[in-house]
Design a protein around this motif. Structure first.
Motif, mmCIF file in Angstrom:
data_model
loop_
_atom_site.group_PDB
_atom_site.id
_atom_site.type_symbol
_atom_site.label_atom_id
_atom_site.label_comp_id
_atom_site.label_asym_id
_atom_site.label_seq_id
_atom_site.Cartn_x
_atom_site.Cartn_y
_atom_site.Cartn_z
ATOM 1 N N LEU A 99 0.811 -1.209 0.000
ATOM 2 C CA LEU A 99 0.000 0.000 0.000
ATOM 3 C C LEU A 99 0.848 1.265 0.000
ATOM 4 N N ASN A 100 2.151 1.128 -0.138
ATOM 5 C CA ASN A 100 3.097 2.234 -0.155
ATOM 6 C C ASN A 100 3.083 3.014 1.162
ATOM 7 N N ALA A 101 2.978 2.300 2.268
ATOM 8 C CA ALA A 101 3.080 2.916 3.587
ATOM 9 C C ALA A 101 4.329 2.351 4.254
ATOM 10 N N GLN A 102 5.476 2.795 3.783
ATOM 11 C CA GLN A 102 6.735 2.171 4.226
ATOM 12 C C GLN A 102 7.022 2.440 5.692
ATOM 13 N N PHE A 103 6.678 3.637 6.146
ATOM 14 C CA PHE A 103 6.945 3.974 7.551
ATOM 15 C C PHE A 103 6.182 3.034 8.478
ATOM 16 N N LEU A 104 4.894 2.806 8.168
ATOM 17 C CA LEU A 104 4.108 1.921 9.027
ATOM 18 C C LEU A 104 4.604 0.489 8.934
ATOM 19 N N ALA A 105 5.100 0.078 7.769
ATOM 20 C CA ALA A 105 5.632 -1.278 7.649
ATOM 21 C C ALA A 105 6.832 -1.468 8.571
ATOM 22 N N ILE A 106 7.744 -0.493 8.562
ATOM 23 C CA ILE A 106 8.933 -0.616 9.416
ATOM 24 C C ILE A 106 8.545 -0.537 10.885
ATOM 25 N N VAL A 107 7.625 0.386 11.217
ATOM 26 C CA VAL A 107 7.215 0.520 12.619
ATOM 27 C C VAL A 107 6.494 -0.739 13.082
ATOM 28 N N ASN A 108 5.710 -1.346 12.186
ATOM 29 C CA ASN A 108 5.011 -2.571 12.545
ATOM 30 C C ASN A 108 6.004 -3.685 12.852
ATOM 31 N N ILE A 109 7.045 -3.807 12.024
ATOM 32 C CA ILE A 109 8.033 -4.855 12.287
ATOM 33 C C ILE A 109 8.784 -4.565 13.582
ATOM 34 N N ILE A 110 9.208 -3.303 13.766
ATOM 35 C CA ILE A 110 10.038 -3.005 14.944
ATOM 36 C C ILE A 110 9.215 -3.120 16.219
ATOM 37 N N VAL A 111 8.013 -2.485 16.232
ATOM 38 C CA VAL A 111 7.245 -2.446 17.475
ATOM 39 C C VAL A 111 6.579 -3.786 17.751
ATOM 40 N N TYR A 112 5.839 -4.308 16.766
ATOM 41 C CA TYR A 112 5.082 -5.526 17.057
ATOM 42 C C TYR A 112 5.963 -6.763 17.047
ATOM 43 N N ALA A 113 6.560 -7.051 15.871
ATOM 44 C CA ALA A 113 7.329 -8.293 15.778
ATOM 45 C C ALA A 113 8.601 -8.223 16.583
ATOM 46 N N GLY A 114 9.138 -7.015 16.794
ATOM 47 C CA GLY A 114 10.391 -6.914 17.513
ATOM 48 C C GLY A 114 10.219 -6.790 19.006
ATOM 49 N N ALA A 115 9.392 -5.860 19.444
ATOM 50 C CA ALA A 115 9.326 -5.563 20.869
ATOM 51 C C ALA A 115 8.217 -6.335 21.569
ATOM 52 N N ILE A 116 6.987 -6.232 21.050
ATOM 53 C CA ILE A 116 5.851 -6.800 21.769
ATOM 54 C C ILE A 116 5.924 -8.320 21.794
ATOM 55 N N MET A 117 6.305 -8.921 20.655
ATOM 56 C CA MET A 117 6.321 -10.378 20.611
ATOM 57 C C MET A 117 7.468 -10.947 21.438
ATOM 58 N N VAL A 118 8.594 -10.215 21.499
ATOM 59 C CA VAL A 118 9.682 -10.674 22.374
ATOM 60 C C VAL A 118 9.235 -10.621 23.830
ATOM 61 N N LEU A 119 8.444 -9.596 24.169
ATOM 62 C CA LEU A 119 7.919 -9.496 25.526
ATOM 63 C C LEU A 119 6.995 -10.677 25.846
ATOM 64 N N PHE A 120 6.121 -11.014 24.891
ATOM 65 C CA PHE A 120 5.253 -12.180 25.077
ATOM 66 C C PHE A 120 6.076 -13.455 25.248
ATOM 67 N N LEU A 121 7.112 -13.587 24.412
ATOM 68 C CA LEU A 121 7.928 -14.796 24.457
ATOM 69 C C LEU A 121 8.659 -14.910 25.791
ATOM 70 N N PHE A 122 9.152 -13.758 26.291
ATOM 71 C CA PHE A 122 9.798 -13.758 27.596
ATOM 72 C C PHE A 122 8.833 -14.212 28.678
ATOM 73 N N VAL A 123 7.608 -13.677 28.650
ATOM 74 C CA VAL A 123 6.653 -14.017 29.706
ATOM 75 C C VAL A 123 6.295 -15.498 29.641
ATOM 76 N N VAL A 124 6.075 -16.017 28.409
ATOM 77 C CA VAL A 124 5.704 -17.434 28.292
ATOM 78 C C VAL A 124 6.845 -18.318 28.781
ATOM 79 N N MET A 125 8.077 -17.973 28.408
ATOM 80 C CA MET A 125 9.190 -18.830 28.841
ATOM 81 C C MET A 125 9.487 -18.660 30.321
#
Lengths: 166, 110
Positions: free
Chosen positions: A49-75
């Motif tokens: 959709l040509n929204a490059q900023f949101l794509a990068i922010v989505n990867i950094i915030v969601y896949a990078g930060a939030i999911m690592v937090l979930f993984l830490f809590v589960v482990m």
């Protein structure tokens, strides 16, 4: 059928399939990994959709930060085994029926949208970092600063909730 | 690309999130399904912003698309803050009752 339609169909199948796997897998760690796949495919949609900023922010915030937090809590809780012994099949059937009927109602309500223009893929500079940054720091600078206060309060709240009672 | 394709995709993802909230009993998985619903809504907002950028191409198309995408950016900020507090609450619950099953969380007392 051009290349963008093929990419859209591929990303849609990937995101819906991995969302289903996220919902249905027994192991919480596998479920988190499937949710990361969902987030990456949604980032692919943003790039399309040509929204490059949101794509990068989505990867950094969601896949990078939030999911690592979930993984830490589960482990940390040692939950990576199947610990849902109670299989309530009647409740699952009711949930599936109600979710399916909700999907039908929403689809039938939103499918006859008025004023539907086609979404132009890979054009427009509204999602580029330059334009978004200019808008964010001129027109929306007050909500941006308030969101930093929100983050500070969330951090303090997480520490206060998580500390042991002494 | 038609806007209806994006509407259908977002609704399917949103419904998967709702069904996941209803059938899973693990509190962390319920939380992840809520995140999935937020992402479905974000995707639909971005698709609508691109649709409006086309329809108002004559004047100020850049501004409309940017406004919607900054809205999505603020949704992501609120989701990140929500996740940090929510996971702290889940860790606290696990420390108190040694389970994250929501069937055991149906009483506020004790």
């Amino acid at each position: 059928m051009n290349i963008q339609t093929i990419l859209f169909i591929l990303l849609s199948v990937l995101s819906v399939g991995s969302a289903l796997m996220m919902m249905l897998s027994k192991n919480p760690v596998k479920s988190i990994l499937w949710l990361i796949v969902v987030f990456f495919s949604i980032s692919g949609h943003y790039v399309l959709l040509n929204a490059q900023f949101l794509a990068i922010v989505n990867i950094i915030v969601y896949a990078g930060a939030i999911m690592v937090l979930f993984l830490f809590v589960v482990m940390l809780m040692n939950l990576n085994a199947d610990n849902e012994p109670v299989k309530n099949y009647r409740l699952r059937l009711i949930a599936l029926i109600s979710g399916g009927s909700l999907l039908l109602v929403l689809l039938s309500a939103f499918m006859n949208v008025q004023q539907a223009q086609p979404v132009l893929l890979k054009t427009g500079d509204g999602g580029l970092i330059h334009v978004l940054g200019m808008t964010l720091f001129t027109k929306y600078v007050l909500p941006f600063e308030i969101s930093s206060v929100l983050f500070l309060s969330a951090m303090v709240g997480a520490v206060v909730i998580g500390k042991k009672d002494s | 690309m038609d806007i209806k394709a994006y509407i259908a995709l977002s609704l399917v993802l949103f419904t998967i999130g709702i069904v996941g909230v209803l059938i899973r009993r693990n509190a962390i998985l319920i939380f992840m399904c809520v995140e999935l619903m937020l992402n479905a809504v974000n995707l639909l907002l971005v698709a609508f912003s691109k649709m409006h950028a086309v329809s108002t191409a004559a004047k100020a198309s850049v501004t409309y698309a940017s406004d919607a995408q900054i809205f999505v950016f603020f949704i992501m900020i609120v989701a990140a803050a929500e996740v940090s507090v929510g996971l702290a609450i889940i860790v606290m619950l696990y420390r108190n009752i040694h389970s994250v099953d929501v069937n055991f969380l149906n009483r506020l007392k004790n």
